[in-house]
Motif scaffolding. Structure first.
Motif, PDB file in Angstrom:
ATOM      1  N   VAL A   5       0.856  -1.184   0.000  1.00 46.76           N
ATOM      2  CA  VAL A   5       0.000   0.000   0.000  1.00 46.76           C
ATOM      3  C   VAL A   5       0.897   1.240   0.000  1.00 46.76           C
ATOM      4  N   PRO A   6       0.657   2.176  -0.940  1.00 42.16           N
ATOM      5  CA  PRO A   6       1.497   3.374  -0.953  1.00 42.16           C
ATOM      6  C   PRO A   6       1.340   4.169   0.339  1.00 42.16           C
ATOM      7  N   ALA A   7       2.465   4.690   0.816  1.00 39.95           N
ATOM      8  CA  ALA A   7       2.445   5.484   2.041  1.00 39.95           C
ATOM      9  C   ALA A   7       1.732   6.810   1.795  1.00 39.95           C
ATOM     10  N   LEU A   8       1.045   7.279   2.796  1.00 40.13           N
ATOM     11  CA  LEU A   8       0.366   8.571   2.723  1.00 40.13           C
ATOM     12  C   LEU A   8       1.071   9.527   3.680  1.00 40.13           C
ATOM     13  N   ASP A   9       1.148  10.785   3.286  1.00 40.66           N
ATOM     14  CA  ASP A   9       1.762  11.771   4.175  1.00 40.66           C
ATOM     15  C   ASP A   9       0.707  12.336   5.127  1.00 40.66           C
ATOM     16  N   GLY A  10       1.160  13.143   6.077  1.00 38.65           N
ATOM     17  CA  GLY A  10       0.267  13.702   7.103  1.00 38.65           C
ATOM     18  C   GLY A  10      -0.933  14.443   6.546  1.00 38.65           C
ATOM     19  N   PRO A  11      -0.750  15.352   5.581  1.00 42.29           N
ATOM     20  CA  PRO A  11      -1.910  16.058   5.028  1.00 42.29           C
ATOM     21  C   PRO A  11      -2.901  15.126   4.315  1.00 42.29           C
ATOM     22  N   GLN A  12      -2.388  14.082   3.672  1.00 47.16           N
ATOM     23  CA  GLN A  12      -3.294  13.135   3.015  1.00 47.16           C
ATOM     24  C   GLN A  12      -4.105  12.350   4.041  1.00 47.16           C
ATOM     25  N   ALA A  14      -4.847  13.365   7.067  1.00 48.84           N
ATOM     26  CA  ALA A  14      -5.796  14.318   7.651  1.00 48.84           C
ATOM     27  C   ALA A  14      -6.989  14.516   6.723  1.00 48.84           C
ATOM     28  N   ARG A  15      -6.741  14.638   5.428  1.00 48.28           N
ATOM     29  CA  ARG A  15      -7.825  14.823   4.456  1.00 48.28           C
ATOM     30  C   ARG A  15      -8.718  13.592   4.412  1.00 48.28           C
ATOM     31  N   SER A 135     -10.234   8.252  -4.521  1.00 47.69           N
ATOM     32  CA  SER A 135      -8.948   7.548  -4.593  1.00 47.69           C
ATOM     33  C   SER A 135      -8.169   7.672  -3.284  1.00 47.69           C
ATOM     34  N   LEU A 136      -8.169   8.860  -2.701  1.00 49.33           N
ATOM     35  CA  LEU A 136      -7.478   9.062  -1.434  1.00 49.33           C
ATOM     36  C   LEU A 136      -8.103   8.214  -0.332  1.00 49.33           C
ATOM     37  N   LEU A 137      -9.426   8.180  -0.279  1.00 49.38           N
ATOM     38  CA  LEU A 137     -10.111   7.394   0.739  1.00 49.38           C
ATOM     39  C   LEU A 137      -9.801   5.907   0.581  1.00 49.38           C
ATOM     40  N   VAL A 138      -9.779   5.414  -0.645  1.00 50.42           N
ATOM     41  CA  VAL A 138      -9.430   4.015  -0.904  1.00 50.42           C
ATOM     42  C   VAL A 138      -8.007   3.739  -0.431  1.00 50.42           C
ATOM     43  N   LYS A 139      -7.073   4.628  -0.760  1.00 48.96           N
ATOM     44  CA  LYS A 139      -5.678   4.447  -0.333  1.00 48.96           C
ATOM     45  C   LYS A 139      -5.574   4.452   1.189  1.00 48.96           C
TER      46      LYS A 139
END
Length: 150
Positions: A5-12, A14-15, A135-139
């Motif tokens: 799973v690709p890593a998400l940063d803090g702002p992602q 939070a969003r 897409s962000l929510l799925v990730k």
């Protein structure tokens, strides 16, 4: 084999959490120790489902619920209605957990109605979320593997 799973940063992150809040997901689901017990637990979504399955569940939830996620509707002889997730039942009793998390047990002889709800109340988010938010929510949900999370 499960793909990383690709890593998400803090702002992602939070969003994604803001999307969960603003779309009222916690009225049915629980995550990060918050929310309802009515729907499936999301804190381990990535451990139990692929990104494709998560996207499909958000875009076109199946019409029928998996047995482990079914709700029951009980009506007592005095007219009180209770809805919750079925935990257990036998010939005489039924146990459930309601949305706020109360464990409840009823004698079947004290019930006027006992109905297992098979229809899925979850709406489609295909047209409710912008494609990049979906897409962000799925990730984000794909990163949730249980125990300790962001």
């Amino acid at each position: 084999m499960t793909q990383p799973v690709p890593a998400l940063d803090g702002p992602q992150i939070a969003r994604a959490k803001q999307l969960i809040e603003s779309n009222d997901c916690l009225s049915c689901h629980q995550i990060d120790g918050r929310g309802s017990f009515a729907g499936p637990y999301l804190g381990d979504a990535g451990a139990n489902s692929s990104a494709r399955q998560i996207r499909a569940a958000l875009v076109s939830p199946s019409a029928e619920l998996a047995p482990k996620n079914r709700l029951v509707r009980l009506v007592t002889h005095d007219g009180n209605t209770v809805v919750g997730k079925l935990l257990n039942q036998d010939g005489f009793t039924v146990q459930l957990i309601d949305a706020p998390g109360h464990l409840l047990s009823f004698q079947k002889a004290d019930l006027r109605e006992f109905k297992i709800i098979t229809a899925n109340p979850m709406p489609s988010y295909a047209n409710k979320l912008a494609p990049q938010d979906l897409s962000l929510l799925v990730k984000y949900l794909g990163t949730l593997r249980g125990a300790s999370q962001q």
